[in-house]
Design an enzyme around this catalytic site. Structure first.
Site, short mmCIF file in Angstrom:
data_model
loop_
_atom_site.label_atom_id
_atom_site.label_comp_id
_atom_site.label_asym_id
_atom_site.label_seq_id
_atom_site.Cartn_x
_atom_site.Cartn_y
_atom_site.Cartn_z
N ARG A 1 0.16 -6.62 7.82
CA ARG A 1 0.45 -7.98 8.55
C ARG A 1 1.69 -7.58 9.17
O ARG A 1 2.77 -7.03 8.66
CB ARG A 1 0.25 -9.13 7.63
CG ARG A 1 -1.29 -9.51 7.42
CD ARG A 1 -1.88 -10.05 8.56
NE ARG A 1 -3.26 -10.39 8.01
CZ ARG A 1 -4.32 -9.83 8.02
NH1 ARG A 1 -4.44 -8.52 8.24
NH2 ARG A 1 -5.53 -10.37 7.69
N HIS B 1 -4.51 -3.77 16.63
CA HIS B 1 -4.71 -4.13 15.24
C HIS B 1 -6.42 -3.78 15.19
O HIS B 1 -7.32 -4.68 15.21
CB HIS B 1 -4.85 -6.00 15.21
CG HIS B 1 -4.88 -6.35 13.97
ND1 HIS B 1 -4.21 -7.58 13.40
CD2 HIS B 1 -5.74 -5.96 12.90
CE1 HIS B 1 -4.81 -7.83 12.43
NE2 HIS B 1 -5.54 -6.99 11.65
N1 LIG Z 1 -4.97 -3.90 10.08
C1 LIG Z 1 -6.04 -4.24 9.80
O1 LIG Z 1 -6.82 -4.22 10.29
C2 LIG Z 1 -6.25 -4.85 8.28
C3 LIG Z 1 -7.49 -4.70 7.97
C4 LIG Z 1 -7.91 -5.08 6.55
C5 LIG Z 1 -6.79 -5.53 5.62
N2 LIG Z 1 -5.65 -5.73 6.45
C6 LIG Z 1 -4.55 -6.28 5.49
O2 LIG Z 1 -4.50 -5.20 4.16
C7 LIG Z 1 -4.17 -6.13 2.96
C8 LIG Z 1 -4.51 -5.31 1.95
O3 LIG Z 1 -5.88 -5.62 1.58
P1 LIG Z 1 -6.67 -5.05 0.39
O4 LIG Z 1 -8.00 -5.36 0.43
O5 LIG Z 1 -6.07 -3.65 -0.19
O6 LIG Z 1 -5.94 -6.39 -0.66
P2 LIG Z 1 -5.88 -6.22 -2.20
O7 LIG Z 1 -7.01 -5.56 -2.86
O8 LIG Z 1 -5.74 -7.54 -2.64
O9 LIG Z 1 -4.58 -5.63 -2.53
C9 LIG Z 1 -3.21 -6.03 -2.48
C10 LIG Z 1 -2.20 -5.15 -3.26
O10 LIG Z 1 -0.99 -5.72 -2.80
C11 LIG Z 1 -0.05 -5.83 -4.11
N3 LIG Z 1 0.73 -7.05 -4.00
C12 LIG Z 1 0.59 -8.29 -3.52
N4 LIG Z 1 1.61 -9.18 -3.65
C13 LIG Z 1 2.70 -8.03 -4.07
C14 LIG Z 1 4.02 -8.35 -4.13
N5 LIG Z 1 4.61 -9.57 -4.28
N6 LIG Z 1 4.83 -7.35 -4.75
C15 LIG Z 1 4.08 -6.18 -4.99
N7 LIG Z 1 2.80 -5.77 -4.83
C16 LIG Z 1 2.08 -6.73 -4.29
C17 LIG Z 1 -1.46 -6.31 -5.13
O11 LIG Z 1 -0.71 -5.90 -6.54
P3 LIG Z 1 -1.67 -5.99 -7.77
O12 LIG Z 1 -2.53 -4.52 -7.71
O13 LIG Z 1 -0.61 -5.75 -8.84
O14 LIG Z 1 -2.45 -7.35 -7.70
C18 LIG Z 1 -2.51 -5.31 -4.66
O15 LIG Z 1 -2.02 -4.14 -5.12
C19 LIG Z 1 -5.05 -7.34 3.34
O16 LIG Z 1 -4.06 -8.52 2.81
C20 LIG Z 1 -4.61 -7.56 4.74
O17 LIG Z 1 -3.64 -8.47 5.35
C21 LIG Z 1 -5.36 -5.38 7.41
#
Ligand SMILES: NC(=O)c1ccc[n+]([C@@H]2O[C@H](COP(=O)([O-])OP(=O)(O)OC[C@H]3O[C@@H](n4cnc5c(N)ncnc54)[C@H](OP(=O)(O)O)[C@@H]3O)[C@@H](O)[C@H]2O)c1
Length: 307
Positions: free
Chosen positions: A222, A270
Site C-alpha cells: 500500500r 496497481h
Molecule cells: N498491489 C497489489 O495489487 C496487492 C494485491 C494484494 C494484496 N496487496 C497488499 O498486500 C498485503 C499483504 O497481503 P497478504 O495476503 O500477504 O496479507 P497477510 O497474509 O495478512 O500477511 C501480512 C503480513 O504482515 C505482517 N505484519 C502485519 N502487521 C505487522 C507489523 N506491525 N509489524 C510486522 N509485521 C506485520 C504479518 O505478520 P504475522 O505473520 O506475524 O501476522 C504478516 O506476515 C495486503 O494487506 C494488501 O495491502 C497488494
C-alpha cells in the site's frame, strides 16, 4: 440464502454469473439493489451508505487481500465477521512481479540497457549473491509466495513479521526490536505489509538509512506505508539506487507527482496482483458452504490488529 454483491470495478455481470454457478441456490442482489438483511455481503471498497442500508447477518467478504479501506469505513457494522481473500490467484501474480523486479536489479538490466543505448559492449562483474540479501517486509500469504519464487535463485532471504516464522531458507525477524538487523543486509527491500496504524509511514528515512547503501525498494503493498518525500530524498542522495512502485498514497498517481519522472523509479498502476473473478468466487463460495455447515474458515480479519 441471500447474498449482496458489490464487486470491484465494473464487473457485476461477471461476478454474479460466477457466483450463481458456484452457489445455484443463492438469491443474489447486486448493489445498489439490496436486501435489508442479506446473509452475506461480498464487497470491494463499498460506499459508506451500503452498511447504513444493510447489516449482513453472517459475514462480510472483502473481495481483495487488503482490508484497510473496508476497516476504515465508519459504517462497518461491529460484530459481523470480516473475511478477506487469501491468495485466490494473487500469490502467483505477486511472485511474478517481485521476481521480475529483483532479477532486474540483480542482473543490472538498467545498466545494460544504458550501455546498449550508448553502443557500449562491456560485461559487468556479476554481483556476489552471498551479499545480495532480499528482505521481505510482511511474511503472510503473499510474502511467503514471493519467498518460494525467489528461493531457487539462491539469494539470502530474510523476512520480517509481527510474530516469528519458520520457513526453510528464510531468516526470520520479528517485531520492531529486530527491524534494524533485518534491514542491515537487505539489498532489495520488498514491502508486503498490510496498511494498519502500525505500518502506515513505517518505511521512512530511518528505514532507508538502515539499508545497505545502493539498496532497492519494491512496494507492492500500500502506498501509505512509504513516506514519499523520504523515498525521493533517499534516491536523490544515492542511499537508494532505485525503487519499483505499484501502489501509491493517491491512486491514480496525480499528474506532476515527483515519482512519475524520477529517473530511479519504475512504476506500474496497481497491477502487480489483481483480483481474479473465478478464483475469488471459488474461494468465497467454498467458505460460505463451510460457514453454512458450521465449520471454521480461514482468512478471518482480526479487527484489533486491522489485518
Ligand atoms: N498491489 C497489489 O495489487 C496487492 C494485491 C494484494 C494484496 N496487496 C497488499 O498486500 C498485503 C499483504 O497481503 P497478504 O495476503 O500477504 O496479507 P497477510 O497474509 O495478512 O500477511 C501480512 C503480513 O504482515 C505482517 N505484519 C502485519 N502487521 C505487522 C507489523 N506491525 N509489524 C510486522 N509485521 C506485520 C504479518 O505478520 P504475522 O505473520 O506475524 O501476522 C504478516 O506476515 C495486503 O494487506 C494488501 O495491502 C497488494
Amino acid at each position: 440464502m441471500k447474498i449482496l454483491l458489490q464487486p470491484p470495478r465494473d464487473e457485476a455481470g461477471e461476478w454474479r454469473a460466477a457466483l450463481l454457478t458456484a452457489l445455484p441456490d443463492a438469491a443474489i442482489a447486486v448493489w445498489p439493489d439490496a436486501p435489508e438483511q442479506p446473509d452475506y455481503a461480498l464487497v470491494w471498497k463499498p460506499p459508506a451508505e451500503l452498511f447504513l442500508r444493510v447489516r449482513p447477518a453472517k459475514a462480510i467478504f472483502n473481495l481483495g487481500a487488503g482490508v484497510d479501506v473496508l476497516l476504515a469505513l465508519p459504517t462497518l457494522p461491529e460484530g459481523v465477521p470480516v473475511i478477506r481473500l487469501e491468495d485466490a490467484g494473487m500469490a502467483v501474480q505477486m511472485a511474478e512481479y517481485v521476481a521480475l523486479a529483483v532479477l532486474r536489479v540483480y542482473r543490472e538490466a538498467d545498466a545494460y540497457a544504458a550501455q546498449q543505448r550508448e553502443g557500449r559492449w562491456q560485461p559487468r562483474q556479476r554481483i556476489a549473491k552471498s551479499g545480495f540479501g532480499v528482505g521481505i517486509l510482511g511474511f503472510g500469504v503473499l510474502g511467503r509466495a514471493v519467498a518460494s519464487a525467489l528461493r531457487p535463485f539462491g539469494f539470502p532471504l530474510r523476512a520480517w513479521s509481527l510474530r516469528r516464522k519458520v520457513s526453510p531458507g528464510v531468516e526470520s525477524f520479528a517485531g520492531r526490536a529486530e527491524l534494524r538487523s533485518f534491514l542491515a543486509a537487505s539489498r532489495v527491500l520488498i514491502c508486503l505489509l498490510p496498511s494498519t496504524a502500525e505500518t502506515r509511514g513505517l518505511v521512512d528515512g530511518g528505514v532507508f538509512e538502515a539499508l545497505p547503501r545502493g539498496a532497492h525498494l519494491v512496494n507492492v503493498a500500500r502506498g501509505d506505508i512509504v513516506v514519499d518525500e523520504d523515498l525521493v530524498a533517499a534516491l536523490d542522495r544515492g542511499q537508494l539506487a532505485g525503487a519499483t512502485l505499484d501502489v501509491f498514497r493517491t491512486e491514480p498517481l496525480p499528474t506532476g507527482h515527483p515519482f512519475w519522472h524520477h529517473p530511479r523509479i519504475t512504476l506500474t498502476p496497481h497491477t502487480s496482483a489483481v483480483t481474479l473473478v473465478d478464483d475469488s468466487v471459488a474461494q468465497v463460495a467454498d467458505k460460505i458452504r463451510r460457514l453454512e455447515r458450521g465449520e471454521p474458515v480461514t482468512g478471518l480479519v482480526d479487527r484489533s490488529r486491522a489485518y
